[in-house]
Design a protein around this motif. Sequence first.
Motif, PDB file in Angstrom:
ATOM      1  N   UNK A 220       0.851  -1.196   0.000  1.00 45.34           N
ATOM      2  CA  UNK A 220       0.000   0.000   0.000  1.00 45.34           C
ATOM      3  C   UNK A 220       0.886   1.244   0.000  1.00 45.34           C
ATOM      4  N   UNK A 221       0.592   2.184  -0.880  1.00 49.73           N
ATOM      5  CA  UNK A 221       1.384   3.412  -0.965  1.00 49.73           C
ATOM      6  C   UNK A 221       0.790   4.498  -0.082  1.00 49.73           C
ATOM      7  N   UNK A 222       1.625   5.442   0.326  1.00 45.42           N
ATOM      8  CA  UNK A 222       1.136   6.576   1.091  1.00 45.42           C
ATOM      9  C   UNK A 222       0.210   7.427   0.223  1.00 45.42           C
ATOM     10  N   UNK A 223      -0.851   7.919   0.832  1.00 43.44           N
ATOM     11  CA  UNK A 223      -1.770   8.837   0.154  1.00 43.44           C
ATOM     12  C   UNK A 223      -2.431   9.706   1.208  1.00 43.44           C
ATOM     13  N   UNK A 224      -2.736  10.932   0.844  1.00 42.10           N
ATOM     14  CA  UNK A 224      -3.473  11.822   1.730  1.00 42.10           C
ATOM     15  C   UNK A 224      -4.907  11.355   1.870  1.00 42.10           C
ATOM     16  N   UNK A 225      -5.512  11.662   3.005  1.00 39.51           N
ATOM     17  CA  UNK A 225      -6.923  11.408   3.176  1.00 39.51           C
ATOM     18  C   UNK A 225      -7.737  12.383   2.340  1.00 39.51           C
ATOM     19  N   UNK A 226      -9.021  12.100   2.123  1.00 45.10           N
ATOM     20  CA  UNK A 226      -9.837  12.960   1.271  1.00 45.10           C
ATOM     21  C   UNK A 226      -9.966  14.387   1.774  1.00 45.10           C
ATOM     22  N   UNK A 227     -10.036  14.557   3.084  1.00 41.45           N
ATOM     23  CA  UNK A 227     -10.169  15.915   3.631  1.00 41.45           C
ATOM     24  C   UNK A 227      -8.892  16.711   3.421  1.00 41.45           C
ATOM     25  N   UNK A 228      -7.746  16.039   3.596  1.00 43.31           N
ATOM     26  CA  UNK A 228      -6.463  16.719   3.377  1.00 43.31           C
ATOM     27  C   UNK A 228      -6.278  17.075   1.911  1.00 43.31           C
ATOM     28  N   UNK A 229      -6.704  16.190   1.037  1.00 40.71           N
ATOM     29  CA  UNK A 229      -6.611  16.463  -0.400  1.00 40.71           C
ATOM     30  C   UNK A 229      -7.460  17.667  -0.768  1.00 40.71           C
ATOM     31  N   UNK A 230      -8.684  17.712  -0.260  1.00 42.26           N
ATOM     32  CA  UNK A 230      -9.580  18.828  -0.551  1.00 42.26           C
ATOM     33  C   UNK A 230      -9.053  20.144  -0.002  1.00 42.26           C
ATOM     34  N   UNK A 231      -8.310  20.060   1.104  1.00 43.81           N
ATOM     35  CA  UNK A 231      -7.764  21.271   1.721  1.00 43.81           C
ATOM     36  C   UNK A 231      -6.502  21.764   1.015  1.00 43.81           C
ATOM     37  N   UNK A 232      -6.037  21.026   0.007  1.00 45.64           N
ATOM     38  CA  UNK A 232      -4.893  21.482  -0.776  1.00 45.64           C
ATOM     39  C   UNK A 232      -3.536  21.026  -0.281  1.00 45.64           C
ATOM     40  N   UNK A 233      -3.506  20.072   0.638  1.00 45.92           N
ATOM     41  CA  UNK A 233      -2.214  19.582   1.122  1.00 45.92           C
ATOM     42  C   UNK A 233      -1.508  18.789   0.031  1.00 45.92           C
ATOM     43  N   UNK A 234      -0.180  18.792   0.104  1.00 46.41           N
ATOM     44  CA  UNK A 234       0.646  18.028  -0.815  1.00 46.41           C
ATOM     45  C   UNK A 234       1.404  16.963  -0.029  1.00 46.41           C
ATOM     46  N   UNK A 235       1.966  16.016  -0.767  1.00 42.31           N
ATOM     47  CA  UNK A 235       2.617  14.873  -0.122  1.00 42.31           C
ATOM     48  C   UNK A 235       3.936  14.540  -0.801  1.00 42.31           C
ATOM     49  N   UNK A 236       4.971  14.358   0.030  1.00 42.72           N
ATOM     50  CA  UNK A 236       6.256  13.840  -0.441  1.00 42.72           C
ATOM     51  C   UNK A 236       6.546  12.584   0.378  1.00 42.72           C
ATOM     52  N   UNK A 237       6.491  11.422  -0.275  1.00 37.34           N
ATOM     53  CA  UNK A 237       6.683  10.149   0.411  1.00 37.34           C
ATOM     54  C   UNK A 237       8.020   9.538   0.009  1.00 37.34           C
ATOM     55  N   UNK A 238       8.680   8.913   0.972  1.00 37.41           N
ATOM     56  CA  UNK A 238       9.995   8.319   0.764  1.00 37.41           C
ATOM     57  C   UNK A 238       9.973   6.862   1.196  1.00 37.41           C
ATOM     58  N   UNK A 239      10.659   6.009   0.439  1.00 35.68           N
ATOM     59  CA  UNK A 239      10.818   4.619   0.871  1.00 35.68           C
ATOM     60  C   UNK A 239      11.683   4.571   2.116  1.00 35.68           C
ATOM     61  N   UNK A 240      12.722   5.402   2.140  1.00 34.38           N
ATOM     62  CA  UNK A 240      13.605   5.547   3.293  1.00 34.38           C
ATOM     63  C   UNK A 240      14.181   6.953   3.254  1.00 34.38           C
ATOM     64  N   UNK A 241      14.370   7.567   4.424  1.00 33.22           N
ATOM     65  CA  UNK A 241      14.922   8.911   4.460  1.00 33.22           C
ATOM     66  C   UNK A 241      15.651   9.095   5.785  1.00 33.22           C
ATOM     67  N   UNK A 242      16.628  10.006   5.779  1.00 31.94           N
ATOM     68  CA  UNK A 242      17.328  10.280   7.023  1.00 31.94           C
ATOM     69  C   UNK A 242      16.397  10.882   8.059  1.00 31.94           C
ATOM     70  N   UNK A 243      15.685  11.954   7.673  1.00 30.93           N
ATOM     71  CA  UNK A 243      14.790  12.644   8.601  1.00 30.93           C
ATOM     72  C   UNK A 243      13.711  13.377   7.824  1.00 30.93           C
ATOM     73  N   UNK A 244      12.471  13.102   8.126  1.00 29.23           N
ATOM     74  CA  UNK A 244      11.387  13.831   7.469  1.00 29.23           C
ATOM     75  C   UNK A 244      11.385  15.294   7.887  1.00 29.23           C
TER      76      UNK A 244
END
Length: 270
Positions: free
Chosen positions: A1-25
């Motif tokens: 399952x991939x990361x995705x914003x919820x419907x309310x967050x999407x409607x509010x204009x939020x954006x998403x940057x998802x990483x398989x692995x990262x040092x620090x979000x």
Amino acid sequence: MAFALGPRATSAGYRLAAFDQVGSTNTEAMAHARSGEPGSTWFVTTEQTAGKGRRQRAWIAPRGNLASSVLEVIDVPPATAATLGFAAGLAIASALQQVSIEANLRRAGSDPLKFQLKWPNDVLVEKQKLVGISLEAEAVAGNRLAVVVGIGTNVVAAPTGTPTPAISLAALGVHVGAEELFAVLSDAWVEFRGIWDNGRGFAEIRRLWLARAAGLGEPVAIQTGTATIAGTFDTIDEGGCLIVRTAEGKHLPIAAGEVYFGSAASVGAA
């Protein structure tokens, strides 16, 4: 399952940057802020290798846990921005309550899981730490403030040797993926970020936070540098400071420190 914003967050204009692995979000979020990112963006991963929590403690998320940071670029003073952490606590506690419905149904004869907020920014369940929250703020172009709220949740594993014993959702019988939890969290964030309303709604956030507060009315000891203040956890004030009522009846505001409640308070005060 991939990361995705919820419907309310999407409607509010939020954006998403998802990483398989990262040092620090958090680091990724602040780097984007310095590069002109306008905010309302989530940075998420299920494996964080070099994160830092409060007091520069290591904040490692082994694969399967949720490391998430939301960047907001806002026109508020730093003291007001600091109260956004209370909205974050309410958002993740609300999300956890939603994804724990099935587990609570299986706890027939037992009390349902209760997610409590420990000042200044942890989430506890059964007196064990489940979530850590951190805030970073930095001035950016246009005299605005970039605020990064990091929310780390122990989904499949919990660290050992922490000042407060830690636990994971899996150990509590809540079987949910980091991706599913994040979608619910992103929607809950829109709700409580909206109530907070750049600090104008902190009175309501404060009321809701106190309703979930761990240790309210109990003995408390706070270590602030070399000093220890002991008394009773009375409330939090309009600026988010913890108010300690001492044995002499004084009410002392505490802006930062290590908090010990109940029987641990006597240890913290030793």
